[in-house]
Enzyme design. Structure first.
Site, PDB file in Angstrom:
ATOM      1  N   ASP A   7       0.944  -1.125   0.157  1.00 13.66           N
ATOM      2  CA  ASP A   7       0.024  -0.037  -0.067  1.00 13.66           C
ATOM      3  C   ASP A   7       0.928   1.372   0.055  1.00 13.66           C
ATOM      4  O   ASP A   7       2.159   1.098  -0.038  1.00 13.66           O
ATOM      5  CB  ASP A   7      -0.774   0.022   1.304  1.00 13.66           C
ATOM      6  CG  ASP A   7      -1.848   1.237   1.107  1.00 13.66           C
ATOM      7  OD1 ASP A   7      -2.193   1.737   0.003  1.00 13.66           O
ATOM      8  OD2 ASP A   7      -2.277   1.517   2.288  1.00 13.66           O
ATOM      9  N   SER A   8       0.304   2.331  -0.136  1.00 14.69           N
ATOM     10  CA  SER A   8       0.958   3.595   0.141  1.00 14.69           C
ATOM     11  C   SER A   8       1.383   3.921   1.648  1.00 14.69           C
ATOM     12  O   SER A   8       1.827   4.891   1.996  1.00 14.69           O
ATOM     13  CB  SER A   8       0.178   4.791  -0.803  1.00 14.69           C
ATOM     14  OG  SER A   8      -1.137   4.897  -0.055  1.00 14.69           O
ATOM     15  N   TYR A  39      -1.026   8.214  -3.011  1.00 12.17           N
ATOM     16  CA  TYR A  39      -0.982   7.812  -4.131  1.00 12.17           C
ATOM     17  C   TYR A  39      -2.671   8.321  -4.831  1.00 12.17           C
ATOM     18  O   TYR A  39      -2.657   8.393  -6.079  1.00 12.17           O
ATOM     19  CB  TYR A  39      -1.234   5.954  -4.275  1.00 12.17           C
ATOM     20  CG  TYR A  39       0.114   5.450  -4.239  1.00 12.17           C
ATOM     21  CD1 TYR A  39       1.310   6.085  -4.003  1.00 12.17           C
ATOM     22  CD2 TYR A  39       0.243   3.978  -4.725  1.00 12.17           C
ATOM     23  CE1 TYR A  39       2.438   5.527  -4.115  1.00 12.17           C
ATOM     24  CE2 TYR A  39       1.059   3.478  -4.665  1.00 12.17           C
ATOM     25  CZ  TYR A  39       2.286   3.998  -4.413  1.00 12.17           C
ATOM     26  OH  TYR A  39       3.645   3.488  -4.372  1.00 12.17           O
ATOM     27  N   GLY A  40      -3.303   8.267  -4.229  1.00 10.93           N
ATOM     28  CA  GLY A  40      -4.774   8.973  -4.820  1.00 10.93           C
ATOM     29  C   GLY A  40      -4.619  10.046  -5.466  1.00 10.93           C
ATOM     30  O   GLY A  40      -5.656  10.450  -6.384  1.00 10.93           O
ATOM     31  N   CYS A  70      -4.559  -1.727  -1.792  1.00  9.50           N
ATOM     32  CA  CYS A  70      -4.500  -0.139  -2.111  1.00  9.50           C
ATOM     33  C   CYS A  70      -5.501  -0.249  -3.453  1.00  9.50           C
ATOM     34  O   CYS A  70      -5.189  -0.817  -4.414  1.00  9.50           O
ATOM     35  CB  CYS A  70      -3.065   0.300  -2.412  1.00  9.50           C
ATOM     36  SG  CYS A  70      -3.115   1.900  -2.950  1.00  9.50           S
ATOM     37  N   ASN A  71      -6.631   0.481  -3.274  1.00 13.25           N
ATOM     38  CA  ASN A  71      -7.487   0.512  -4.319  1.00 13.25           C
ATOM     39  C   ASN A  71      -6.938   1.216  -5.441  1.00 13.25           C
ATOM     40  O   ASN A  71      -7.112   1.117  -6.653  1.00 13.25           O
ATOM     41  CB  ASN A  71      -8.715   1.372  -4.052  1.00 13.25           C
ATOM     42  CG  ASN A  71      -9.596   0.192  -2.812  1.00 13.25           C
ATOM     43  OD1 ASN A  71     -10.599  -0.256  -3.308  1.00 13.25           O
ATOM     44  ND2 ASN A  71      -9.129   0.409  -1.683  1.00 13.25           N
ATOM     45  N   CYS A 182     -11.150   2.842  -0.243  1.00 14.42           N
ATOM     46  CA  CYS A 182      -9.689   3.097   0.043  1.00 14.42           C
ATOM     47  C   CYS A 182      -9.476   2.477   1.372  1.00 14.42           C
ATOM     48  O   CYS A 182      -9.975   2.694   2.340  1.00 14.42           O
ATOM     49  CB  CYS A 182      -9.476   4.703   0.155  1.00 14.42           C
ATOM     50  SG  CYS A 182      -8.114   5.247   0.865  1.00 14.42           S
ATOM     51  N   THR A 183      -8.036   1.869   1.281  1.00 13.07           N
ATOM     52  CA  THR A 183      -7.801   0.942   2.533  1.00 13.07           C
ATOM     53  C   THR A 183      -7.829   1.830   3.828  1.00 13.07           C
ATOM     54  O   THR A 183      -7.982   1.300   4.734  1.00 13.07           O
ATOM     55  CB  THR A 183      -6.844   0.048   2.283  1.00 13.07           C
ATOM     56  OG1 THR A 183      -5.766   0.537   1.599  1.00 13.07           O
ATOM     57  CG2 THR A 183      -7.475  -1.201   1.453  1.00 13.07           C
ATOM     58  N   HIS A 184      -7.086   3.117   3.489  1.00 13.17           N
ATOM     59  CA  HIS A 184      -7.141   4.071   4.656  1.00 13.17           C
ATOM     60  C   HIS A 184      -8.569   4.292   5.359  1.00 13.17           C
ATOM     61  O   HIS A 184      -8.454   4.244   6.587  1.00 13.17           O
ATOM     62  CB  HIS A 184      -6.512   5.309   4.282  1.00 13.17           C
ATOM     63  CG  HIS A 184      -4.929   5.495   3.937  1.00 13.17           C
ATOM     64  ND1 HIS A 184      -4.356   4.789   3.024  1.00 13.17           N
ATOM     65  CD2 HIS A 184      -3.917   5.942   4.827  1.00 13.17           C
ATOM     66  CE1 HIS A 184      -3.154   4.738   3.038  1.00 13.17           C
ATOM     67  NE2 HIS A 184      -2.834   5.568   4.093  1.00 13.17           N
TER      68      HIS A 184
END
Ligand code: DGL
Length: 277
Positions: A7-8, A39-40, A70-71, A182-184
């Site tokens: 992921d970021s 990243y988004g 990470c989407n 978004c995984t965050h």
């Protein structure tokens, strides 16, 4: 078995937690490219490049599968990675829109990064699902992943303010489900459930990824999710402020009742995991 998770930032840890419910004893390699986050907000070509680099570094660790937790990275890179790199399976995360649509009537609000919200991958997903184009509203949430990534004493309050200012107005009475794309945002599940109230269900793609990972590496359908293990075999590295992130990872996994095996800890992004930029 060795599994790479990418992921970021710390969003991907929520995916790791989901994977541990199905595959608790495997050896995990978690890499977060926080030097290049968010990243988004980046160009998809750039994110594709970083993701491909990370994939190569995971290969050097002899992993058996790579999870894009990470989407945004999945949107930008999963397709080309699967086309060109057939060495180990790539499991990408997708917003759980299908699940949300199937859960009942009403509209769905998808929250995602700009990159995911604008990506072709999402358009294709929506077009391929009954109700996907007419029952789903998409809201890009620039800045929200950064608030979550901070994890300082203010972050929850700031996330709440962000929600009130930016998201709350998009949740009309007809919205019955919120998809966290978004995984965050998954670190906010409990808060979002409170902010939205009981008429609105919250969905994320982590369980789907974990089940897909299980299928890929075990060659059969995933069983019901089990209990989280007390100890995790985890190597992790970050491309920036790795020492600061070390205690954060330990704390976040401890919040799920898990200890990281000290012997497996890899806190400095060694040359093997450092991205060439
Ligand atoms: N966690 C990443 C995702 O699922 C995005 C966070 C970022 O913008 O870096 O899309």
């Amino acid at each position: 078995m060795r599994i790479g998770i990418f992921d970021s930032g710390i969003g991907g840890l929520t995916t790791l937690v989901a994977c541990l419910r199905y595959l608790p004893d495997e050896e995990y390699f978690f890499f977060a490219d926080n030097a290049n986050a968010p990243y988004g907000d980046r160009d998809p070509g750039q994110v594709r490049y970083w993701t491909e680099k990370a994939y190569e570094q995971f290969l050097a660790k002899s992993v058996d599968a790579v999870v894009l937790a990470c989407n945004s990275a999945t949107s930008a890179a999963a397709g080309t990675l699967r086309e060109h790199s057939r060495k180990v399976p790539v499991i990408g995360i997708e917003p759980a829109i299908k699940k949300a649509l199937a859960a009942g009537d009403g509209r769905i609000l998808l929250l995602a990064t700009e990159l995911t919200a604008r990506g072709q991958k999402l358009q294709k997903l929506l077009q391929g699902l009954p109700g996907g184009t007419d029952r789903v509203d998409v809201l890009a949430c620039p800045g929200l992943a950064e608030i979550v990534e901070r994890q300082d004493h203010q972050w929850r309050k700031q996330a709440g303010q962000y929600w009130q200012q930016h998201v709350a107005r998009a949740i009309g009475a007809e919205i019955r489900g919120i998809v966290l794309g978004c995984t965050h945002y998954c670190w906010l599940v409990g808060d979002i459930e409170q902010w939205t109230g009981s008429g609105c269900q919250v969905f994320d793609g982590n369980d789907g990824v974990a089940r897909q990972l299980y299928r890929q590496v075990m060659g059969r359908e995933a069983p019901l999710p089990g209990k989280l293990p007390a100890r995790v075999r985890l190597h992790f590295s970050f491309s920036d402020i790795a020492q600061e992130k070390k205690s954060l990872v330990v704390r976040l996994l401890a919040s799920h009742g898990m200890t990281v095996e000290d012997t497996c800890m890899e806190t400095d992004p060694g040359p093997c995991m450092r991205l060439a930029r």
